[in-house]
Design a protein around this motif. Sequence first.
Motif, mmCIF file in Angstrom:
data_model
loop_
_atom_site.group_PDB
_atom_site.id
_atom_site.type_symbol
_atom_site.label_atom_id
_atom_site.label_comp_id
_atom_site.label_asym_id
_atom_site.label_seq_id
_atom_site.Cartn_x
_atom_site.Cartn_y
_atom_site.Cartn_z
ATOM 1 N N ARG A 280 2.737 8.000 1.534
ATOM 2 C CA ARG A 280 2.275 6.614 1.625
ATOM 3 C C ARG A 280 0.796 6.526 1.943
ATOM 4 O O ARG A 280 0.312 5.504 2.369
ATOM 5 C CB ARG A 280 3.060 5.875 2.709
ATOM 6 C CG ARG A 280 4.528 5.726 2.392
ATOM 7 C CD ARG A 280 5.205 4.787 3.359
ATOM 8 N NE ARG A 280 4.737 3.423 3.215
ATOM 9 C CZ ARG A 280 5.146 2.414 3.967
ATOM 10 N NH1 ARG A 280 6.026 2.623 4.924
ATOM 11 N NH2 ARG A 280 4.694 1.185 3.778
ATOM 12 N N SER A 281 0.056 7.599 1.772
ATOM 13 C CA SER A 281 -1.380 7.556 2.031
ATOM 14 C C SER A 281 -2.077 6.684 0.993
ATOM 15 O O SER A 281 -1.474 6.256 0.008
ATOM 16 C CB SER A 281 -1.962 8.969 1.991
ATOM 17 O OG SER A 281 -1.831 9.500 0.691
ATOM 18 N N ASP A 282 -3.371 6.422 1.205
ATOM 19 C CA ASP A 282 -4.111 5.593 0.256
ATOM 20 C C ASP A 282 -4.117 6.202 -1.146
ATOM 21 O O ASP A 282 -4.175 5.496 -2.142
ATOM 22 C CB ASP A 282 -5.553 5.394 0.734
ATOM 23 C CG ASP A 282 -5.646 4.356 1.845
ATOM 24 O OD1 ASP A 282 -4.641 3.663 2.078
ATOM 25 O OD2 ASP A 282 -6.704 4.265 2.469
ATOM 26 N N ALA B 9 3.990 -0.056 -1.219
ATOM 27 C CA ALA B 9 2.645 0.174 -0.687
ATOM 28 C C ALA B 9 2.692 0.203 0.842
ATOM 29 O O ALA B 9 3.582 -0.381 1.459
ATOM 30 C CB ALA B 9 1.692 -0.921 -1.159
ATOM 31 N N PRO B 10 1.728 0.881 1.479
ATOM 32 C CA PRO B 10 1.653 0.865 2.940
ATOM 33 C C PRO B 10 1.485 -0.564 3.461
ATOM 34 O O PRO B 10 0.867 -1.417 2.818
ATOM 35 C CB PRO B 10 0.400 1.706 3.234
ATOM 36 C CG PRO B 10 0.231 2.562 2.022
ATOM 37 C CD PRO B 10 0.696 1.734 0.866
ATOM 38 N N HIS C 277 -1.938 -2.946 3.392
ATOM 39 C CA HIS C 277 -2.919 -2.144 2.673
ATOM 40 C C HIS C 277 -4.143 -3.017 2.356
ATOM 41 O O HIS C 277 -3.996 -4.159 1.920
ATOM 42 C CB HIS C 277 -2.313 -1.599 1.382
ATOM 43 C CG HIS C 277 -3.143 -0.539 0.742
ATOM 44 N ND1 HIS C 277 -4.266 -0.826 0.007
ATOM 45 C CD2 HIS C 277 -3.025 0.808 0.732
ATOM 46 C CE1 HIS C 277 -4.803 0.294 -0.435
ATOM 47 N NE2 HIS C 277 -4.073 1.301 -0.005
ATOM 48 N N GLU D 147 -4.062 -3.641 -1.977
ATOM 49 C CA GLU D 147 -2.792 -3.269 -2.598
ATOM 50 C C GLU D 147 -2.842 -3.297 -4.122
ATOM 51 O O GLU D 147 -2.259 -2.422 -4.767
ATOM 52 C CB GLU D 147 -1.651 -4.144 -2.074
ATOM 53 C CG GLU D 147 -0.300 -3.719 -2.598
ATOM 54 C CD GLU D 147 0.860 -4.149 -1.721
ATOM 55 O OE1 GLU D 147 1.997 -4.176 -2.234
ATOM 56 O OE2 GLU D 147 0.651 -4.444 -0.534
ATOM 57 N N TYR E 234 -4.080 0.006 -5.253
ATOM 58 C CA TYR E 234 -3.054 1.021 -4.977
ATOM 59 C C TYR E 234 -1.961 0.965 -6.047
ATOM 60 O O TYR E 234 -1.538 1.993 -6.594
ATOM 61 C CB TYR E 234 -2.473 0.758 -3.589
ATOM 62 C CG TYR E 234 -1.426 1.738 -3.117
ATOM 63 C CD1 TYR E 234 -1.769 2.814 -2.311
ATOM 64 C CD2 TYR E 234 -0.079 1.577 -3.450
ATOM 65 C CE1 TYR E 234 -0.806 3.703 -1.850
ATOM 66 C CE2 TYR E 234 0.883 2.460 -2.992
ATOM 67 C CZ TYR E 234 0.520 3.517 -2.198
ATOM 68 O OH TYR E 234 1.474 4.398 -1.753
ATOM 69 N N HIS F 198 -2.449 -10.573 2.894
ATOM 70 C CA HIS F 198 -1.644 -9.413 2.482
ATOM 71 C C HIS F 198 -0.506 -9.839 1.555
ATOM 72 O O HIS F 198 -0.067 -9.046 0.716
ATOM 73 C CB HIS F 198 -1.126 -8.647 3.702
ATOM 74 C CG HIS F 198 -0.078 -9.350 4.509
ATOM 75 N ND1 HIS F 198 -0.349 -10.457 5.284
ATOM 76 C CD2 HIS F 198 1.244 -9.089 4.674
ATOM 77 C CE1 HIS F 198 0.747 -10.841 5.894
ATOM 78 N NE2 HIS F 198 1.736 -10.050 5.536
#
Length: 223
Positions: A32-34, A51-52, A55, A58, A61, A92
């Motif tokens: 789940r890293s960038d 996605a985290p 983020h 997003e 991502y 978000h």
Amino acid sequence: MRVGIVGGHGKTGRAVAAALAVRGVESVALGRSDQPDLAALAGCDAAYLVAPNFHPDEPAYVASALAACERHGVGRVVYHSVASPYLPAMPHHLGKARSEDLVRRSGLGWTIVQPAVYLQNFDLTRPLLVPYDVHAPFGFLDLADLGEAAATVLTEDRHEGATYELASRTGSVADLAAGAGTSAERVEVGPDVPEGLRTMFAYYDAYGLPAGTLVLRALLGRP
């Protein structure tokens, strides 16, 4: 069948993997890293994209993950969005609305799920203290129900092009507490709470986050 779960090491990914395993479907968890290593998508028939949390970008991502799906021959993707993605008051959420648009225009076979607030976010063994109105209306989603719904749309062809709002039950935090024999109380947030969370709590305080249960019941074929 093999499913790649981008974001598979978090509680959402684990719930999806567990439900797929019940169906005898192999899954592979990606970080789940960038910039997660998406090479493991090679050989996957489908991908579940989470996605985290919060983020900062997003859509970027998601665009990267969609490109990796295309590059590795993944034919279909299920995107994990949120209930009510288009909320201008919550940046978000807007990131997820923009990401939904990318998914729809990706050229891949796609399904979008819009989960409500997780029931597992609340410890019902003790009094509930939340920084918003405990009587605000919500849809709540059980993680096991999410996993089962995700496994359904990942393994069946008839869900391509669909967007599904998912909630297991409706009510308020006060209702959850009463049902568990405990109490619920609104508390003020401290000065160290990030601005994104403050914005979210302010929206919840004013409007809650309603979501309906009919779609999930239809998907699972049970109450």
